[in-house]
Design a protein around this motif. Structure first.
Motif, PDB file in Angstrom:
ATOM      1  N   TRP A  32       0.825  -1.200   0.000  1.00  0.00           N
ATOM      2  CA  TRP A  32       0.000   0.000   0.000  1.00  0.00           C
ATOM      3  C   TRP A  32       0.867   1.262   0.000  1.00  0.00           C
ATOM      4  O   TRP A  32       0.493   2.269  -0.587  1.00  0.00           O
ATOM      5  CB  TRP A  32      -0.942   0.016   1.190  1.00  0.00           C
ATOM      6  CG  TRP A  32      -2.144  -0.865   1.019  1.00  0.00           C
ATOM      7  CD1 TRP A  32      -2.808  -1.135  -0.139  1.00  0.00           C
ATOM      8  CD2 TRP A  32      -2.835  -1.571   2.043  1.00  0.00           C
ATOM      9  NE1 TRP A  32      -3.875  -1.973   0.102  1.00  0.00           N
ATOM     10  CE2 TRP A  32      -3.909  -2.259   1.438  1.00  0.00           C
ATOM     11  CE3 TRP A  32      -2.654  -1.706   3.413  1.00  0.00           C
ATOM     12  CZ2 TRP A  32      -4.795  -3.048   2.157  1.00  0.00           C
ATOM     13  CZ3 TRP A  32      -3.536  -2.492   4.119  1.00  0.00           C
ATOM     14  CH2 TRP A  32      -4.594  -3.154   3.502  1.00  0.00           C
ATOM     15  N   THR A  33       2.021   1.196   0.652  1.00  0.00           N
ATOM     16  CA  THR A  33       2.924   2.352   0.667  1.00  0.00           C
ATOM     17  C   THR A  33       3.334   2.716  -0.757  1.00  0.00           C
ATOM     18  O   THR A  33       3.336   3.889  -1.127  1.00  0.00           O
ATOM     19  CB  THR A  33       4.168   2.056   1.529  1.00  0.00           C
ATOM     20  OG1 THR A  33       3.740   1.803   2.865  1.00  0.00           O
ATOM     21  CG2 THR A  33       5.141   3.216   1.523  1.00  0.00           C
ATOM     22  N   SER A  41       3.956   9.117   8.081  1.00  0.00           N
ATOM     23  CA  SER A  41       2.847   9.660   8.888  1.00  0.00           C
ATOM     24  C   SER A  41       1.531   8.965   8.573  1.00  0.00           C
ATOM     25  O   SER A  41       0.729   8.707   9.481  1.00  0.00           O
ATOM     26  CB  SER A  41       2.690  11.159   8.643  1.00  0.00           C
ATOM     27  OG  SER A  41       3.833  11.844   9.049  1.00  0.00           O
ATOM     28  N   ASN A  42       1.295   8.664   7.291  1.00  0.00           N
ATOM     29  CA  ASN A  42       0.073   7.939   6.911  1.00  0.00           C
ATOM     30  C   ASN A  42       0.020   6.572   7.584  1.00  0.00           C
ATOM     31  O   ASN A  42      -1.031   6.161   8.093  1.00  0.00           O
ATOM     32  CB  ASN A  42      -0.011   7.731   5.399  1.00  0.00           C
ATOM     33  CG  ASN A  42      -0.159   8.989   4.596  1.00  0.00           C
ATOM     34  OD1 ASN A  42       0.461   9.133   3.552  1.00  0.00           O
ATOM     35  ND2 ASN A  42      -0.976   9.918   5.055  1.00  0.00           N
ATOM     36  N   ILE A  43       1.144   5.874   7.584  1.00  0.00           N
ATOM     37  CA  ILE A  43       1.202   4.544   8.197  1.00  0.00           C
ATOM     38  C   ILE A  43       0.998   4.658   9.705  1.00  0.00           C
ATOM     39  O   ILE A  43       0.262   3.871  10.304  1.00  0.00           O
ATOM     40  CB  ILE A  43       2.524   3.839   7.847  1.00  0.00           C
ATOM     41  CG1 ILE A  43       2.568   3.571   6.336  1.00  0.00           C
ATOM     42  CG2 ILE A  43       2.673   2.538   8.630  1.00  0.00           C
ATOM     43  CD1 ILE A  43       3.912   3.137   5.820  1.00  0.00           C
ATOM     44  N   ALA A  44       1.630   5.647  10.317  1.00  0.00           N
ATOM     45  CA  ALA A  44       1.456   5.859  11.756  1.00  0.00           C
ATOM     46  C   ALA A  44      -0.009   6.144  12.082  1.00  0.00           C
ATOM     47  O   ALA A  44      -0.522   5.688  13.113  1.00  0.00           O
ATOM     48  CB  ALA A  44       2.340   7.013  12.231  1.00  0.00           C
ATOM     49  N   MET A  45      -0.678   6.876  11.222  1.00  0.00           N
ATOM     50  CA  MET A  45      -2.099   7.181  11.439  1.00  0.00           C
ATOM     51  C   MET A  45      -2.950   5.914  11.418  1.00  0.00           C
ATOM     52  O   MET A  45      -3.956   5.832  12.141  1.00  0.00           O
ATOM     53  CB  MET A  45      -2.583   8.127  10.355  1.00  0.00           C
ATOM     54  CG  MET A  45      -3.088   9.502  10.747  1.00  0.00           C
ATOM     55  SD  MET A  45      -3.163   9.910  12.445  1.00  0.00           S
ATOM     56  CE  MET A  45      -4.910  10.113  12.599  1.00  0.00           C
ATOM     57  N   THR A  46      -2.576   4.918  10.604  1.00  0.00           N
ATOM     58  CA  THR A  46      -3.352   3.671  10.586  1.00  0.00           C
ATOM     59  C   THR A  46      -3.239   2.958  11.931  1.00  0.00           C
ATOM     60  O   THR A  46      -4.206   2.362  12.404  1.00  0.00           O
ATOM     61  CB  THR A  46      -2.922   2.714   9.455  1.00  0.00           C
ATOM     62  OG1 THR A  46      -1.597   2.253   9.678  1.00  0.00           O
ATOM     63  CG2 THR A  46      -3.035   3.359   8.089  1.00  0.00           C
ATOM     64  N   ILE A  47      -2.067   3.041  12.530  1.00  0.00           N
ATOM     65  CA  ILE A  47      -1.877   2.429  13.852  1.00  0.00           C
ATOM     66  C   ILE A  47      -2.712   3.184  14.888  1.00  0.00           C
ATOM     67  O   ILE A  47      -3.408   2.581  15.705  1.00  0.00           O
ATOM     68  CB  ILE A  47      -0.383   2.416  14.239  1.00  0.00           C
ATOM     69  CG1 ILE A  47       0.383   1.512  13.270  1.00  0.00           C
ATOM     70  CG2 ILE A  47      -0.186   1.957  15.678  1.00  0.00           C
ATOM     71  CD1 ILE A  47       1.877   1.689  13.300  1.00  0.00           C
ATOM     72  N   PHE A  48      -2.672   4.513  14.828  1.00  0.00           N
ATOM     73  CA  PHE A  48      -3.473   5.330  15.740  1.00  0.00           C
ATOM     74  C   PHE A  48      -4.961   5.035  15.555  1.00  0.00           C
ATOM     75  O   PHE A  48      -5.702   4.925  16.536  1.00  0.00           O
ATOM     76  CB  PHE A  48      -3.187   6.824  15.519  1.00  0.00           C
ATOM     77  CG  PHE A  48      -4.062   7.706  16.345  1.00  0.00           C
ATOM     78  CD1 PHE A  48      -3.785   7.912  17.693  1.00  0.00           C
ATOM     79  CD2 PHE A  48      -5.184   8.313  15.798  1.00  0.00           C
ATOM     80  CE1 PHE A  48      -4.595   8.710  18.480  1.00  0.00           C
ATOM     81  CE2 PHE A  48      -6.008   9.113  16.576  1.00  0.00           C
ATOM     82  CZ  PHE A  48      -5.716   9.315  17.919  1.00  0.00           C
ATOM     83  N   SER A  49      -5.406   4.907  14.316  1.00  0.00           N
ATOM     84  CA  SER A  49      -6.826   4.644  14.035  1.00  0.00           C
ATOM     85  C   SER A  49      -7.268   3.328  14.662  1.00  0.00           C
ATOM     86  O   SER A  49      -8.346   3.244  15.270  1.00  0.00           O
ATOM     87  CB  SER A  49      -7.068   4.604  12.524  1.00  0.00           C
ATOM     88  OG  SER A  49      -6.780   5.848  11.949  1.00  0.00           O
ATOM     89  N   TYR A  50      -6.439   2.294  14.517  1.00  0.00           N
ATOM     90  CA  TYR A  50      -6.740   0.981  15.104  1.00  0.00           C
ATOM     91  C   TYR A  50      -6.826   1.102  16.626  1.00  0.00           C
ATOM     92  O   TYR A  50      -7.781   0.623  17.245  1.00  0.00           O
ATOM     93  CB  TYR A  50      -5.670  -0.035  14.696  1.00  0.00           C
ATOM     94  CG  TYR A  50      -5.814  -1.357  15.378  1.00  0.00           C
ATOM     95  CD1 TYR A  50      -6.671  -2.325  14.869  1.00  0.00           C
ATOM     96  CD2 TYR A  50      -5.101  -1.654  16.538  1.00  0.00           C
ATOM     97  CE1 TYR A  50      -6.808  -3.558  15.502  1.00  0.00           C
ATOM     98  CE2 TYR A  50      -5.234  -2.867  17.175  1.00  0.00           C
ATOM     99  CZ  TYR A  50      -6.084  -3.811  16.650  1.00  0.00           C
ATOM    100  OH  TYR A  50      -6.227  -5.024  17.280  1.00  0.00           O
ATOM    101  N   LEU A  51      -5.815   1.728  17.221  1.00  0.00           N
ATOM    102  CA  LEU A  51      -5.794   1.868  18.682  1.00  0.00           C
ATOM    103  C   LEU A  51      -6.966   2.702  19.182  1.00  0.00           C
ATOM    104  O   LEU A  51      -7.556   2.384  20.221  1.00  0.00           O
ATOM    105  CB  LEU A  51      -4.471   2.476  19.135  1.00  0.00           C
ATOM    106  CG  LEU A  51      -3.245   1.580  18.959  1.00  0.00           C
ATOM    107  CD1 LEU A  51      -1.967   2.347  19.295  1.00  0.00           C
ATOM    108  CD2 LEU A  51      -3.364   0.323  19.793  1.00  0.00           C
ATOM    109  N   ALA A  52      -7.325   3.754  18.458  1.00  0.00           N
ATOM    110  CA  ALA A  52      -8.463   4.588  18.853  1.00  0.00           C
ATOM    111  C   ALA A  52      -9.740   3.757  18.883  1.00  0.00           C
ATOM    112  O   ALA A  52     -10.516   3.839  19.855  1.00  0.00           O
ATOM    113  CB  ALA A  52      -8.609   5.772  17.891  1.00  0.00           C
TER     114      ALA A  52
END
Length: 181
Positions: A32-33, A41-52
């Motif tokens: 996907w990258t 930052s986009n990849i980090a946001m996917t991790i944040f989205s999952y954790l949220a």
């Protein structure tokens, strides 16, 4: 009883499947990258989205299965898993990946609270330790299977999200059917 043993098996399978499904995007991030031109930052946001998604459920809705029952909440979690798989299957942007991971977080949060409780509730009375074993080991088994098989599929065949996530949708819908029995 046979009913409790069946419920124990299905609930354990729900826990393992949740981890399989949540592990699938991890090896796919490199593809996907490249395809979606994702930044770090986009990849980090996917991790944040999952954790949220997970944290919201675990903080505010973790006792839902105490009020509505284990099965209805497990069905809800499986449907959230289907939604996340559909989002991954159809996405063509970083935002789509974030939505997919957020719904996957909701899915895993509800599964963690409801399906794991259902495993403990239905552990064989003469082997209660099996309930704890499956709630602890189930996620590790699922993460290993999901990451390994996705990596093999990506490495050895044509990468197609519709095949990978189509398979998860079928698996989750079959589990819904068994939970409702």
């Amino acid at each position: 009883s046979t009913k409790n043993l069946f419920s124990f098996f299905i609930s354990s399978l729900c826990v393992i499947t949740c981890s399989i499904v949540s592990a699938i995007p991890v090896p796919m991030m490199s593809i996907w990258t490249k395809e979606l031109l994702l930044t770090t930052s986009n990849i980090a946001m996917t991790i944040f989205s999952y954790l949220a998604g997970s944290i919201i459920v675990l903080l505010f809705f973790s006792r839902l299965s105490n009020f509505f029952g284990r099965k209805p909440v497990v069905v809800l979690s499986l449907i959230l898993g289907v939604i996340s798989s559909l989002l991954f299957m159809l996405t063509n942007s970083a935002a789509g990946l974030n939505f997919g991971r957020f719904f996957q977080g909701l899915y895993c949060g509800f599964t963690t609270s409801a399906a794991m409780s259902w495993v403990i509730d239905n552990a064989p009375k003469d082997k209660l330790w099996l309930g704890t074993t499956f709630t602890v080991a189930g996620p590790y088994i699922g993460l290993s299977i999901g990451t390994l098989f996705t990596g093999i599929i990506i490495q050895e065949s044509y990468f197609d999200t519709s095949i990978i996530f189509g398979a998860t949708i079928i698996l989750l819908l079959v589990l819904v059917m068994f939970v409702l029995l």
